[in-house]
Design a protein around this motif. Structure first.
Motif, PDB file in Angstrom:
ATOM      1  N   PRO A  72       0.827  -1.217   0.000  1.00  0.00           N
ATOM      2  CA  PRO A  72       0.000   0.000   0.000  1.00  0.00           C
ATOM      3  C   PRO A  72       0.856   1.260   0.000  1.00  0.00           C
ATOM      4  N   ALA A  73       0.207   2.395  -0.162  1.00  0.00           N
ATOM      5  CA  ALA A  73       0.916   3.671  -0.313  1.00  0.00           C
ATOM      6  C   ALA A  73       1.793   4.012   0.893  1.00  0.00           C
ATOM      7  N   GLY A  74       1.361   3.656   2.090  1.00  0.00           N
ATOM      8  CA  GLY A  74       2.102   4.034   3.282  1.00  0.00           C
ATOM      9  C   GLY A  74       3.236   3.105   3.661  1.00  0.00           C
ATOM     10  N   ALA A  75       3.613   2.200   2.777  1.00  0.00           N
ATOM     11  CA  ALA A  75       4.608   1.184   3.121  1.00  0.00           C
ATOM     12  C   ALA A  75       5.982   1.782   3.419  1.00  0.00           C
ATOM     13  N   LYS A  76       6.324   2.893   2.758  1.00  0.00           N
ATOM     14  CA  LYS A  76       7.659   3.462   2.965  1.00  0.00           C
ATOM     15  C   LYS A  76       7.826   3.970   4.403  1.00  0.00           C
ATOM     16  N   ASP A  77       6.773   4.545   4.968  1.00  0.00           N
ATOM     17  CA  ASP A  77       6.843   4.998   6.360  1.00  0.00           C
ATOM     18  C   ASP A  77       6.849   3.811   7.316  1.00  0.00           C
ATOM     19  N   GLU A 114      -2.292  -3.754   8.821  1.00  0.00           N
ATOM     20  CA  GLU A 114      -2.569  -3.244   7.472  1.00  0.00           C
ATOM     21  C   GLU A 114      -2.194  -4.253   6.401  1.00  0.00           C
ATOM     22  N   LEU A 115      -1.773  -5.451   6.823  1.00  0.00           N
ATOM     23  CA  LEU A 115      -1.403  -6.559   5.936  1.00  0.00           C
ATOM     24  C   LEU A 115      -0.153  -6.266   5.114  1.00  0.00           C
ATOM     25  N   ILE A 116       0.788  -5.537   5.707  1.00  0.00           N
ATOM     26  CA  ILE A 116       2.095  -5.316   5.110  1.00  0.00           C
ATOM     27  C   ILE A 116       3.032  -6.409   5.604  1.00  0.00           C
ATOM     28  N   ILE A 117       3.664  -7.130   4.686  1.00  0.00           N
ATOM     29  CA  ILE A 117       4.547  -8.241   5.044  1.00  0.00           C
ATOM     30  C   ILE A 117       5.977  -7.734   5.206  1.00  0.00           C
ATOM     31  N   PHE A 118       6.590  -8.102   6.310  1.00  0.00           N
ATOM     32  CA  PHE A 118       7.992  -7.767   6.605  1.00  0.00           C
ATOM     33  C   PHE A 118       8.768  -9.074   6.622  1.00  0.00           C
ATOM     34  N   ASP A 119       9.552  -9.315   5.580  1.00  0.00           N
ATOM     35  CA  ASP A 119      10.191 -10.606   5.351  1.00  0.00           C
ATOM     36  C   ASP A 119      11.670 -10.535   5.721  1.00  0.00           C
ATOM     37  N   ILE A 120      12.078 -11.345   6.686  1.00  0.00           N
ATOM     38  CA  ILE A 120      13.450 -11.324   7.195  1.00  0.00           C
ATOM     39  C   ILE A 120      14.121 -12.661   6.896  1.00  0.00           C
ATOM     40  N   LEU A 121      15.252 -12.608   6.181  1.00  0.00           N
ATOM     41  CA  LEU A 121      16.076 -13.797   5.965  1.00  0.00           C
ATOM     42  C   LEU A 121      17.305 -13.715   6.861  1.00  0.00           C
ATOM     43  N   PHE A 122      17.681 -14.855   7.437  1.00  0.00           N
ATOM     44  CA  PHE A 122      18.851 -14.941   8.301  1.00  0.00           C
ATOM     45  C   PHE A 122      19.948 -15.714   7.578  1.00  0.00           C
ATOM     46  N   TRP A 123      21.118 -15.103   7.515  1.00  0.00           N
ATOM     47  CA  TRP A 123      22.260 -15.679   6.805  1.00  0.00           C
ATOM     48  C   TRP A 123      23.337 -16.073   7.803  1.00  0.00           C
ATOM     49  N   TYR A 124      24.111 -17.114   7.429  1.00  0.00           N
ATOM     50  CA  TYR A 124      25.139 -17.647   8.323  1.00  0.00           C
ATOM     51  C   TYR A 124      26.459 -17.797   7.572  1.00  0.00           C
ATOM     52  N   GLU A 125      27.532 -17.500   8.278  1.00  0.00           N
ATOM     53  CA  GLU A 125      28.857 -17.573   7.667  1.00  0.00           C
ATOM     54  C   GLU A 125      29.243 -19.023   7.399  1.00  0.00           C
ATOM     55  N   ASP A 126      29.821 -19.252   6.224  1.00  0.00           N
ATOM     56  CA  ASP A 126      30.301 -20.565   5.821  1.00  0.00           C
ATOM     57  C   ASP A 126      31.562 -20.351   4.995  1.00  0.00           C
ATOM     58  N   ALA A 127      32.726 -20.411   5.668  1.00  0.00           N
ATOM     59  CA  ALA A 127      34.007 -20.073   5.046  1.00  0.00           C
ATOM     60  C   ALA A 127      33.941 -18.616   4.575  1.00  0.00           C
ATOM     61  N   ILE A 175       8.959  -1.475  -6.156  1.00  0.00           N
ATOM     62  CA  ILE A 175       8.486  -1.996  -7.430  1.00  0.00           C
ATOM     63  C   ILE A 175       6.966  -2.107  -7.358  1.00  0.00           C
ATOM     64  N   ASP A 176       6.295  -1.708  -8.432  1.00  0.00           N
ATOM     65  CA  ASP A 176       4.829  -1.605  -8.409  1.00  0.00           C
ATOM     66  C   ASP A 176       4.147  -2.902  -7.980  1.00  0.00           C
ATOM     67  N   HIS A 177       4.690  -4.047  -8.416  1.00  0.00           N
ATOM     68  CA  HIS A 177       4.038  -5.315  -8.090  1.00  0.00           C
ATOM     69  C   HIS A 177       4.644  -6.000  -6.868  1.00  0.00           C
ATOM     70  N   ASP A 178       5.557  -5.321  -6.169  1.00  0.00           N
ATOM     71  CA  ASP A 178       6.186  -5.957  -5.010  1.00  0.00           C
ATOM     72  C   ASP A 178       5.183  -6.068  -3.879  1.00  0.00           C
ATOM     73  N   ASN A 179       5.282  -7.159  -3.119  1.00  0.00           N
ATOM     74  CA  ASN A 179       4.263  -7.448  -2.105  1.00  0.00           C
ATOM     75  C   ASN A 179       4.808  -7.519  -0.683  1.00  0.00           C
ATOM     76  N   ASP A 180       6.104  -7.228  -0.501  1.00  0.00           N
ATOM     77  CA  ASP A 180       6.638  -7.281   0.854  1.00  0.00           C
ATOM     78  C   ASP A 180       7.858  -6.378   0.979  1.00  0.00           C
ATOM     79  N   ILE A 181       8.316  -6.213   2.215  1.00  0.00           N
ATOM     80  CA  ILE A 181       9.539  -5.467   2.523  1.00  0.00           C
ATOM     81  C   ILE A 181      10.587  -6.482   2.953  1.00  0.00           C
ATOM     82  N   ASP A 182      11.741  -6.462   2.294  1.00  0.00           N
ATOM     83  CA  ASP A 182      12.762  -7.499   2.487  1.00  0.00           C
ATOM     84  C   ASP A 182      13.993  -6.952   3.198  1.00  0.00           C
TER      85      ASP A 182
END
Length: 218
Positions: A47-52, A134-147, A85-92
């Motif tokens: 939605p429009a208010g996603a940036k805030d 407001e049904l805004i998805i906040f998507d968090i990926l967790f990364w781990y060190e490998d060499a 992006i116009d068709h993006d559906n979450d915050i990554d």
């Protein structure tokens, strides 16, 4: 009668939990567990208010001391077009390591976010996606060190690999009146992640793996 009803309720919960375990095992193999439930269409555009709202959520992440960066479609859109992006559906965002995960999870819940998806692999959190009222998805990926790399196992049957250098000495990007951490060497990272044509916008949203050049089957 009430006793029988409670037995039925507990049996239903047991069967649901067992079914989820079986599905997780089939999708991720031994050591992997997955929870996923969004009671709405997850493909709806932001939605429009996603940036805030992104500003608010990232400040919550920062309050836990987590090392994070904007990533994937969120970073691509902001860097390339100066907007989502116009068709993006979450915050990554990406987070390196899981030291602050429990504090982060509690912070999200305490601030009205609801857990929609969570993935563990071999006891390590790989993904936690929350949604707002407001049904805004906040998507968090967790990364781990490998060499010399960092890895993530949030997608069943796949591993994502990136050079660790992209999470060292993070660059910054100004958007909506504030600065956000972004991958080191942003244009090199974008080419690694999306290919040489990362700068050409697409008019549709397909399977994200088709445009993910850091992913491979395991």
């Amino acid at each position: 009668m009430k006793h029988i009803y409670m037995k039925i309720v507990y049996l239903k919960r047991f069967l649901q939990a067992y079914a989820q375990f079986v599905i997780s095992y089939l999708r991720f193999g031994p050591g992997g567990t997955e929870f996923s439930y969004f009671p709405f269409d997850i493909h709806r555009p932001l939605p429009a208010g996603a940036k805030d709202f992104m500003d608010e959520l990232c400040r919550l992440v920062e309050s836990t001391g987590s090392c994070y960066r904007l990533t994937d479609g969120t970073f691509l859109g902001l860097y390339r077009e100066g907007k989502f992006i116009d068709h993006d559906n979450d915050i990554d965002i990406d987070i390196l390591g899981d030291d602050e995960y429990e504090a982060l999870h509690q912070t999200m819940i305490n601030n009205g976010m609801v857990l929609g998806r969570r993935v563990f692999k071999d006891g390590l959190i790989q993904q936690a996606a929350y949604y707002s009222p407001e049904l805004i998805i906040f998507d968090i990926l967790f990364w781990y060190e490998d060499a010399g790399e960092i890895v993530n196992y949030s997608e069943p049957g796949y591993v994502r690999r990136q050079s660790k250098k992209y999470f060292l000495n993070l660059d910054s990007f100004n958007f909506n009146g504030r600065s956000y951490p972004i991958p080191s060497g942003p244009e090199e990272w974008l080419q690694m992640r999306y290919g040489q044509e990362w700068h050409i916008p697409k008019t549709y949203k397909g399977d994200w793996k088709d445009d993910c050049f850091d992913i491979e089957k395991v």
